[in-house]
Design a protein around this motif. Structure first.
Motif, PDB file in Angstrom:
ATOM      1  N   ALA A 222      44.606  46.415  48.206  1.00  0.00           N
ATOM      2  CA  ALA A 222      43.684  45.158  48.860  1.00  0.00           C
ATOM      3  C   ALA A 222      44.111  44.078  48.066  1.00  0.00           C
ATOM      4  O   ALA A 222      44.562  42.953  48.419  1.00  0.00           O
ATOM      5  N   MET A 223      44.084  44.064  46.650  1.00  0.00           N
ATOM      6  CA  MET A 223      44.327  42.994  45.702  1.00  0.00           C
ATOM      7  C   MET A 223      45.938  42.323  45.922  1.00  0.00           C
ATOM      8  O   MET A 223      46.106  41.205  45.583  1.00  0.00           O
ATOM      9  N   ALA A 224      46.814  43.221  46.509  1.00  0.00           N
ATOM     10  CA  ALA A 224      48.315  42.866  46.298  1.00  0.00           C
ATOM     11  C   ALA A 224      48.336  41.415  47.111  1.00  0.00           C
ATOM     12  O   ALA A 224      49.130  40.740  46.803  1.00  0.00           O
ATOM     13  N   ASP A 225      47.711  41.310  48.113  1.00  0.00           N
ATOM     14  CA  ASP A 225      47.956  40.188  49.189  1.00  0.00           C
ATOM     15  C   ASP A 225      46.801  38.921  48.843  1.00  0.00           C
ATOM     16  O   ASP A 225      46.861  38.182  49.589  1.00  0.00           O
ATOM     17  N   SER A 226      45.748  39.278  47.868  1.00  0.00           N
ATOM     18  CA  SER A 226      44.831  38.163  47.946  1.00  0.00           C
ATOM     19  C   SER A 226      44.627  37.491  46.470  1.00  0.00           C
ATOM     20  O   SER A 226      45.148  38.022  45.638  1.00  0.00           O
ATOM     21  N   SER A 227      43.669  36.249  46.579  1.00  0.00           N
ATOM     22  CA  SER A 227      43.634  35.767  45.095  1.00  0.00           C
ATOM     23  C   SER A 227      42.151  35.512  45.012  1.00  0.00           C
ATOM     24  O   SER A 227      41.898  34.804  43.919  1.00  0.00           O
ATOM     25  N   VAL A 228      41.380  36.040  45.841  1.00  0.00           N
ATOM     26  CA  VAL A 228      39.958  35.694  45.782  1.00  0.00           C
ATOM     27  C   VAL A 228      39.309  37.287  45.992  1.00  0.00           C
ATOM     28  O   VAL A 228      39.526  37.971  47.017  1.00  0.00           O
ATOM     29  N   TYR A 229      38.661  37.580  45.066  1.00  0.00           N
ATOM     30  CA  TYR A 229      37.865  38.826  44.919  1.00  0.00           C
ATOM     31  C   TYR A 229      36.125  38.874  44.735  1.00  0.00           C
ATOM     32  O   TYR A 229      35.806  38.455  43.841  1.00  0.00           O
TER      33      TYR A 229
ATOM     34  N   VAL B 175      34.460  36.594  42.246  1.00  0.00           N
ATOM     35  CA  VAL B 175      33.260  36.069  42.804  1.00  0.00           C
ATOM     36  C   VAL B 175      32.127  37.047  42.778  1.00  0.00           C
ATOM     37  O   VAL B 175      32.290  38.012  43.265  1.00  0.00           O
ATOM     38  N   ASN B 176      31.142  36.781  41.795  1.00  0.00           N
ATOM     39  CA  ASN B 176      30.048  37.995  42.006  1.00  0.00           C
ATOM     40  C   ASN B 176      28.913  37.483  43.049  1.00  0.00           C
ATOM     41  O   ASN B 176      28.344  36.639  42.984  1.00  0.00           O
ATOM     42  N   LYS B 177      29.020  38.395  44.161  1.00  0.00           N
ATOM     43  CA  LYS B 177      28.332  38.025  45.014  1.00  0.00           C
ATOM     44  C   LYS B 177      26.959  39.022  45.006  1.00  0.00           C
ATOM     45  O   LYS B 177      25.872  38.949  45.641  1.00  0.00           O
ATOM     46  N   SER B 178      27.316  40.168  44.115  1.00  0.00           N
ATOM     47  CA  SER B 178      26.110  41.048  43.890  1.00  0.00           C
ATOM     48  C   SER B 178      24.913  40.339  43.302  1.00  0.00           C
ATOM     49  O   SER B 178      25.149  39.434  42.618  1.00  0.00           O
TER      50      SER B 178
ATOM     51  N   VAL C 199      35.580  33.344  36.889  1.00  0.00           N
ATOM     52  CA  VAL C 199      34.542  34.428  37.582  1.00  0.00           C
ATOM     53  C   VAL C 199      33.487  33.215  38.153  1.00  0.00           C
ATOM     54  O   VAL C 199      32.943  32.360  37.084  1.00  0.00           O
ATOM     55  N   VAL C 200      33.106  33.376  39.145  1.00  0.00           N
ATOM     56  CA  VAL C 200      32.224  32.467  39.940  1.00  0.00           C
ATOM     57  C   VAL C 200      30.957  33.229  40.148  1.00  0.00           C
ATOM     58  O   VAL C 200      31.172  34.466  40.562  1.00  0.00           O
ATOM     59  N   SER C 201      29.954  32.671  40.407  1.00  0.00           N
ATOM     60  CA  SER C 201      28.444  33.324  40.758  1.00  0.00           C
ATOM     61  C   SER C 201      28.417  32.663  42.061  1.00  0.00           C
ATOM     62  O   SER C 201      28.096  31.445  42.272  1.00  0.00           O
ATOM     63  N   ASN C 202      28.185  33.617  43.195  1.00  0.00           N
ATOM     64  CA  ASN C 202      27.788  33.101  44.542  1.00  0.00           C
ATOM     65  C   ASN C 202      27.044  34.103  45.321  1.00  0.00           C
ATOM     66  O   ASN C 202      27.307  34.883  46.101  1.00  0.00           O
ATOM     67  N   PRO C 203      25.574  34.182  44.665  1.00  0.00           N
ATOM     68  CA  PRO C 203      24.729  34.909  45.180  1.00  0.00           C
ATOM     69  C   PRO C 203      24.395  34.813  46.714  1.00  0.00           C
ATOM     70  O   PRO C 203      24.696  33.681  47.305  1.00  0.00           O
ATOM     71  N   GLU C 204      23.964  36.141  47.140  1.00  0.00           N
ATOM     72  CA  GLU C 204      23.844  36.081  48.799  1.00  0.00           C
ATOM     73  C   GLU C 204      22.279  36.020  49.037  1.00  0.00           C
ATOM     74  O   GLU C 204      21.550  36.856  48.454  1.00  0.00           O
TER      75      GLU C 204
ATOM     76  N   VAL D 135      24.931  28.887  47.357  1.00  0.00           N
ATOM     77  CA  VAL D 135      24.841  28.293  46.061  1.00  0.00           C
ATOM     78  C   VAL D 135      26.274  29.131  45.332  1.00  0.00           C
ATOM     79  O   VAL D 135      26.713  30.121  45.596  1.00  0.00           O
ATOM     80  N   VAL D 136      26.967  28.274  44.870  1.00  0.00           N
ATOM     81  CA  VAL D 136      28.024  28.424  43.718  1.00  0.00           C
ATOM     82  C   VAL D 136      28.035  27.917  42.478  1.00  0.00           C
ATOM     83  O   VAL D 136      27.911  26.878  42.192  1.00  0.00           O
ATOM     84  N   GLY D 137      28.015  28.982  41.625  1.00  0.00           N
ATOM     85  CA  GLY D 137      27.828  28.743  40.074  1.00  0.00           C
ATOM     86  C   GLY D 137      29.404  28.728  39.858  1.00  0.00           C
ATOM     87  O   GLY D 137      30.004  29.949  39.656  1.00  0.00           O
ATOM     88  N   VAL D 138      29.924  27.785  39.169  1.00  0.00           N
ATOM     89  CA  VAL D 138      31.351  27.586  38.884  1.00  0.00           C
ATOM     90  C   VAL D 138      31.603  26.812  37.773  1.00  0.00           C
ATOM     91  O   VAL D 138      30.906  25.506  37.498  1.00  0.00           O
ATOM     92  N   GLU D 139      32.257  27.170  36.727  1.00  0.00           N
ATOM     93  CA  GLU D 139      32.680  26.135  35.651  1.00  0.00           C
ATOM     94  C   GLU D 139      33.980  25.371  35.861  1.00  0.00           C
ATOM     95  O   GLU D 139      34.276  24.358  35.430  1.00  0.00           O
ATOM     96  N   SER D 140      34.849  26.058  36.555  1.00  0.00           N
ATOM     97  CA  SER D 140      36.226  25.409  36.560  1.00  0.00           C
ATOM     98  C   SER D 140      36.538  24.786  37.700  1.00  0.00           C
ATOM     99  O   SER D 140      36.326  25.211  38.775  1.00  0.00           O
ATOM    100  N   PRO D 141      37.199  23.633  37.549  1.00  0.00           N
ATOM    101  CA  PRO D 141      37.425  22.777  38.724  1.00  0.00           C
ATOM    102  C   PRO D 141      38.536  23.483  39.881  1.00  0.00           C
ATOM    103  O   PRO D 141      38.269  23.362  40.990  1.00  0.00           O
ATOM    104  N   ARG D 142      39.221  24.543  39.356  1.00  0.00           N
ATOM    105  CA  ARG D 142      40.337  24.897  39.857  1.00  0.00           C
ATOM    106  C   ARG D 142      39.608  26.006  40.935  1.00  0.00           C
ATOM    107  O   ARG D 142      39.710  26.078  42.074  1.00  0.00           O
ATOM    108  N   ALA D 143      38.596  26.966  40.321  1.00  0.00           N
ATOM    109  CA  ALA D 143      37.905  27.888  41.042  1.00  0.00           C
ATOM    110  C   ALA D 143      36.981  26.946  42.145  1.00  0.00           C
ATOM    111  O   ALA D 143      36.692  27.522  43.112  1.00  0.00           O
ATOM    112  N   ARG D 144      36.433  25.889  41.736  1.00  0.00           N
ATOM    113  CA  ARG D 144      35.656  25.331  42.520  1.00  0.00           C
ATOM    114  C   ARG D 144      36.144  24.839  43.949  1.00  0.00           C
ATOM    115  O   ARG D 144      35.545  24.909  45.001  1.00  0.00           O
TER     116      ARG D 144
END
Ligand SMILES: NC(=O)c1ccc[n+]([C@@H]2O[C@H](COP(=O)([O-])OP(=O)(O)OC[C@H]3O[C@@H](n4cnc5c(N)ncnc54)[C@H](O)[C@@H]3O)[C@@H](O)[C@H]2O)c1
Length: 447
Positions: A73-80, A117-120, A149-154, A172-181
């Protein structure tokens, strides 16, 4: 975008299906190979209104696929997205073994910049743990690859999950880096045309936001149950009180319905996990302790009401139960009040006849084979079958077909016209006029 979603439960499958519906290419990963096989055949293993169609359409269109191989699955993507379970450990803390296991595997296969992305639902500080685990794996591979690493609770509700995900109150998106934002903003732009919905904040802020939301809702329920129990002793009708306070815009009508306790996979475990965080951070969460205690006790109220009604004992009696799922709209029976009630009735020597519109398969897994073999729990095909020759009917889950039933039929079927209404669905005055012995929650000595 190409997205990987790890975990195909209520949250992961809805997340994957909804991102695919918006035109993204999504690969969902699950270690449960039987689940993956069913999904690949277009079969949705959980009950969630509207989910079948979205999964099947996007699967056919080639935007949604399923595998048990994370590396594939990871081979083709950059968001997990990590959307695996975080069940309660023995001490009430959130068990992070599944989340950290996924983090370890991501670290073993990461080849380019990625956003994890932590959705759990995870305790404050978990993003740091995930970051450490991934970094350790990259170290072992002698690789220096950037990742965030981003926090995106559901916040979805089972039973209305698709609508909640597609038209959220907030993201809600908890994020520290501009790139991930930037990545997260692009990912969610289709779901938040009104940009106020997308809320960026610190990672730890986002982690606590999820627990605070669930704890607040649980608090409203336990508070109302407490007042309802008091109302019973006072001869007050809690439903009048509910309307009287709900009309106050500062209070509102949501989550102030008295009942037989909250269940499900979220409120009970999240309240306990937040209490545990309190211990870790040296703070005693008195309100949360009371919320949890009230709820545990409330789950026994239906049994207590039956015991009061049948003061000579429940042994040898038959009780008809309507509703097994922890709430309408789902087949989820985790921490359901029905389980507490049925176990206590069986322990007391009663026989239970039960019916639920969608949770019957789940019910077979919730109770040991022995109770079915001994005829102590009978799962009935139709709602009225559950009442045949029963000494009482108990409403546990307020599914729509239970809301306006045929009371004449009920009266004919029951040995005694006793109704215990765990969700205050029926009118005590009308039922008493029809000759029923009716008890609700917080409305005992009425009519
Ligand atoms: N259910 C809800 O209504 C809801 C709402 C909001 C948030 N949450 C949170 O979302 C998270 C997931 O909840 P859920 O109800 O979807 O859980 P679930 O138990 O329904 O599904 C979890 C899935 O993850 C899979 N899994 C476990 N370890 C794995 C691994 N290493 N790799 C791949 N798959 C793995 C399991 O096989 C299972 O299919 C929890 O933290 C929960 O608190 C749930």
């Amino acid at each position: 975008m190409n997205i990987t979603v790890v975990g195909t439960g209520y949250v992961g499958l809805v997340t994957g299906a909804c991102f695919a519906e918006m035109g993204n290419t999504v690969t969902c990963v699950d270690t449960d190979q039987a689940k993956v096989a069913r999904l690949n055949q277009g079969e949705v293993p959980i009950y969630e209104p509207g989910l079948d169609a979205i999964v099947q359409n996007n699967h056919k269109a080639g935007r949604l696929s399923f595998t048990s191989s994370l590396s594939e699955a990871m081979a083709d993507s950059s968001v997990y997205f990590i959307a695996v379970g975080t069940p309660p450990g023995e001490d009430g803390s959130a068990d992070l073994q599944y989340v950290l296991d996924v983090a370890r595997q991501i670290g073993q296969h990461l080849d380019n910049y990625g956003v994890i992305v932590n959705k759990s639902t995870v305790p404050v500080g978990t993003a740091d743990k995930v970051r450490e685990v991934v970094a350790q794996q990259l170290d072992e591979r002698n690789l220096d690859i950037a990742f965030d690493v981003v926090s995106n609770p559901e916040f979805l509700k089972e039973g209305a999950a698709i609508d909640d995900f597609m038209r959220p109150d907030r993201i809600v998106v908890g994020v520290e880096s501009p790139r991930a934002r930037e990545v997260m903003a692009e990912l969610y732009q289709g779901f938040s045309r009104n940009h106020d919905k997308l809320m960026f904040m610190g990672v730890r802020d986002a982690e606590l936001t999820k627990y605070a939301a669930n704890a607040m809702l649980a608090t409203k329920i336990s508070f109302m149950n407490e007042v309802a129990n008091l109302a019973e002793r006072m001869g007050v009708d809690i439903e009048q009180v509910r309307k009287g306070i709900g009309s106050d815009s500062r209070i509102g009508y949501s989550f102030i319905y008295p009942g037989c306790g909250y269940g499900g996979s979220c409120f009970p475990k999240d309240v306990k996990a937040l209490m545990h965080m309190g211990d870790e951070f040296g703070y005693q969460t008195d309100i949360l302790c009371s919320v949890e205690e009230r709820n545990q006790a409330q789950k026994h109220r239906l049994y207590e009401k039956l015991s009061e009604r049948f003061a000579d004992g429940l042994s040898g009696r038959t009780i008809g139960v309507w509703g097994l799922a922890f709430k309408p709209g789902t087949d989820d029976m985790r921490e359901a009040s029905s389980v507490t009630l049925i176990n206590r009735l069986i322990d007391a020597g009663a026989t239970v006849r039960a019916y639920d519109p969608v949770a019957m398969d789940e019910a077979r897994l919730q109770f040991p084979d022995t109770v079915f073999a001994a005829g102590k729990l009978v799962l009935c095909e139709h709602q009225y079958d559950a009442l045949a020759d029963a000494d009482a009917m108990v409403l546990v889950t307020e599914w729509k077909p239970f809301r306006q039933p045929d009371f004449n039929a009920i009266k004919k079927l029951l040995k005694q016209p006793v109704i215990i209404d765990g969700r205050n669905q029926y009118d005590p005055y009308s039922l008493k006029a029809q000759g029923f012995d009716y008890t609700g929650i917080g409305r005992d000595r009425l009519g």
